[in-house]
Write a protein that holds these residues in place. Sequence first.
Motif, short mmCIF file in Angstrom:
data_model
loop_
_atom_site.label_atom_id
_atom_site.label_comp_id
_atom_site.label_asym_id
_atom_site.label_seq_id
_atom_site.Cartn_x
_atom_site.Cartn_y
_atom_site.Cartn_z
N ASP A 145 0.86 -1.14 -0.24
CA ASP A 145 -0.02 -0.14 0.02
C ASP A 145 0.77 1.22 0.29
OD1 ASP A 145 1.10 -0.08 2.03
OD2 ASP A 145 -0.40 -0.47 3.59
N PHE A 146 0.43 2.86 0.62
CA PHE A 146 0.99 3.45 0.32
C PHE A 146 1.80 3.85 1.13
CE2 PHE A 146 1.49 7.86 0.37
CZ PHE A 146 2.15 8.31 -0.46
N ASN A 147 1.64 3.30 2.19
CA ASN A 147 2.43 3.34 3.02
C ASN A 147 3.75 2.44 3.70
OD1 ASN A 147 2.62 4.41 6.44
ND2 ASN A 147 1.81 2.63 6.92
N GLY A 148 3.40 1.18 3.09
CA GLY A 148 4.62 0.76 2.58
C GLY A 148 5.71 1.13 1.79
N ILE A 149 5.16 1.50 0.84
CA ILE A 149 5.75 2.22 -0.38
C ILE A 149 6.75 3.06 0.07
CG2 ILE A 149 5.85 3.47 -2.36
CD1 ILE A 149 3.56 1.75 -3.82
N PHE A 150 5.67 4.02 0.45
CA PHE A 150 6.54 5.57 1.04
C PHE A 150 7.28 5.16 2.13
CE2 PHE A 150 6.66 8.69 4.51
CZ PHE A 150 7.03 9.75 3.81
N ASN A 151 7.26 3.77 3.46
CA ASN A 151 8.80 3.71 4.17
C ASN A 151 9.53 2.88 2.79
OD1 ASN A 151 7.66 4.02 7.02
ND2 ASN A 151 5.79 3.91 6.15
N PHE A 152 9.27 2.22 2.13
CA PHE A 152 10.43 1.64 1.50
C PHE A 152 11.74 3.05 0.97
CE2 PHE A 152 11.75 0.08 -2.15
CZ PHE A 152 12.63 -0.93 -2.56
N CYS A 153 10.77 3.53 -0.06
CA CYS A 153 11.79 4.88 -0.20
C CYS A 153 12.13 6.09 0.48
CB CYS A 153 10.54 5.89 -1.44
SG CYS A 153 9.52 4.41 -2.83
N LEU A 154 11.27 5.92 1.41
CA LEU A 154 12.24 6.90 2.59
C LEU A 154 13.50 6.45 3.28
CD1 LEU A 154 11.91 9.61 4.20
CD2 LEU A 154 10.96 8.08 6.46
N LEU A 180 14.50 6.94 11.13
CA LEU A 180 14.79 5.57 11.95
C LEU A 180 13.22 5.27 12.85
CD1 LEU A 180 18.65 6.16 13.08
CD2 LEU A 180 17.43 4.43 11.05
N SER A 181 13.02 6.87 13.21
CA SER A 181 11.63 6.28 14.12
C SER A 181 10.72 5.80 13.44
CB SER A 181 11.68 7.43 15.06
OG SER A 181 11.23 8.71 14.39
N ASN A 182 10.86 6.32 12.38
CA ASN A 182 9.19 5.74 11.09
C ASN A 182 9.71 4.64 11.16
OD1 ASN A 182 6.80 7.91 10.31
ND2 ASN A 182 7.81 6.79 8.40
N VAL A 183 10.66 3.99 10.07
CA VAL A 183 10.40 2.93 9.42
C VAL A 183 10.67 1.71 10.82
CG1 VAL A 183 11.90 1.38 9.22
CG2 VAL A 183 11.97 3.43 7.99
N TYR A 184 10.84 2.45 12.38
CA TYR A 184 10.53 1.55 13.52
C TYR A 184 8.96 0.76 13.66
CZ TYR A 184 9.92 -0.39 18.40
OH TYR A 184 9.88 -1.01 19.41
N HIS A 185 7.92 2.12 13.21
CA HIS A 185 6.86 1.81 13.57
C HIS A 185 6.09 1.34 12.46
CE1 HIS A 185 3.47 3.93 15.25
NE2 HIS A 185 3.04 3.79 14.30
N PHE A 186 6.73 1.48 11.80
CA PHE A 186 6.20 0.89 10.46
C PHE A 186 5.99 -0.45 10.14
CE2 PHE A 186 6.50 -1.28 6.17
CZ PHE A 186 5.08 -1.19 6.08
N ILE A 187 7.71 -1.18 10.72
CA ILE A 187 7.90 -2.34 10.94
C ILE A 187 7.22 -2.96 12.50
CG2 ILE A 187 10.11 -3.68 11.77
CD1 ILE A 187 11.64 -2.45 10.36
N LYS A 188 6.92 -1.84 13.04
CA LYS A 188 6.34 -2.42 14.71
C LYS A 188 4.84 -3.30 14.00
CE LYS A 188 5.71 -1.29 19.36
NZ LYS A 188 5.78 -0.37 20.35
N CYS A 189 4.44 -2.12 13.38
CA CYS A 189 2.93 -1.66 13.18
C CYS A 189 2.61 -3.27 12.80
CB CYS A 189 2.35 -0.86 12.62
SG CYS A 189 2.32 1.15 14.31
#
Length: 205
Positions: A145-154, A180-189
């Motif tokens: 989804d968009f959130n996953g794509i955004f975090n990958f590109c980020l 790092l905080s954004n990616v950590y939050h995404f991985i945790k969720c």
Amino acid sequence: MVLLILLYLSDSRTSLYGIIIFELLMLYNLIFKNKTSKIILSLLLFPIFLISVTYFTKDISVENLNFLLSNRLYLWTEAIETLNYNDRFFIGMGSYLNSQISQYDLTLIDNGYIYMVFQNGIISLSIMLLLFSLILVFLWKNTNDFNGIFNFCLFVLYLFVGIFENSLFNLSNLMTIFVLSNVYHFIKCSRFESKRKDELYENCA
């Protein structure tokens, strides 16, 4: 979006190129949804990209390249030569990073990967690259989804900027903290969501 605006306002060539790469990568992943198609297309485009870079840079001298990189090339070379001279490739030079060991101020290496080797050695860099690879693979698998794509590109943007800035694991850097905080939050969720789906599947079985 705030981070991209801050990168743009920094008036840094690295930031501007990073934003371009981020936008192209976002567009690429949003257009091509199927992962297999993206892998095949990437394998086809990568050689073309390498050939293009080689063609357009073949006549650039070392001095001009160093000028374009704002003297980074000489600093990178000096850092590696200093490690080689002191025979400390495996463990690095430690926190002793003042100009007494070099004609340059090697705290201004401006390459997160070389800086890691210089300070902590090739072993630490290998561990860091392994960690980054695991994170990158996890993010790639979750570009549904968009959130996953955004975090990958980020995260790709973060790794790219690390080539030209000492930003990797630099907690005084705003971009490092945000990514790092954004990616950590995404991985945790994502892991929580995956665990919840497994539990629902087991209950229904």
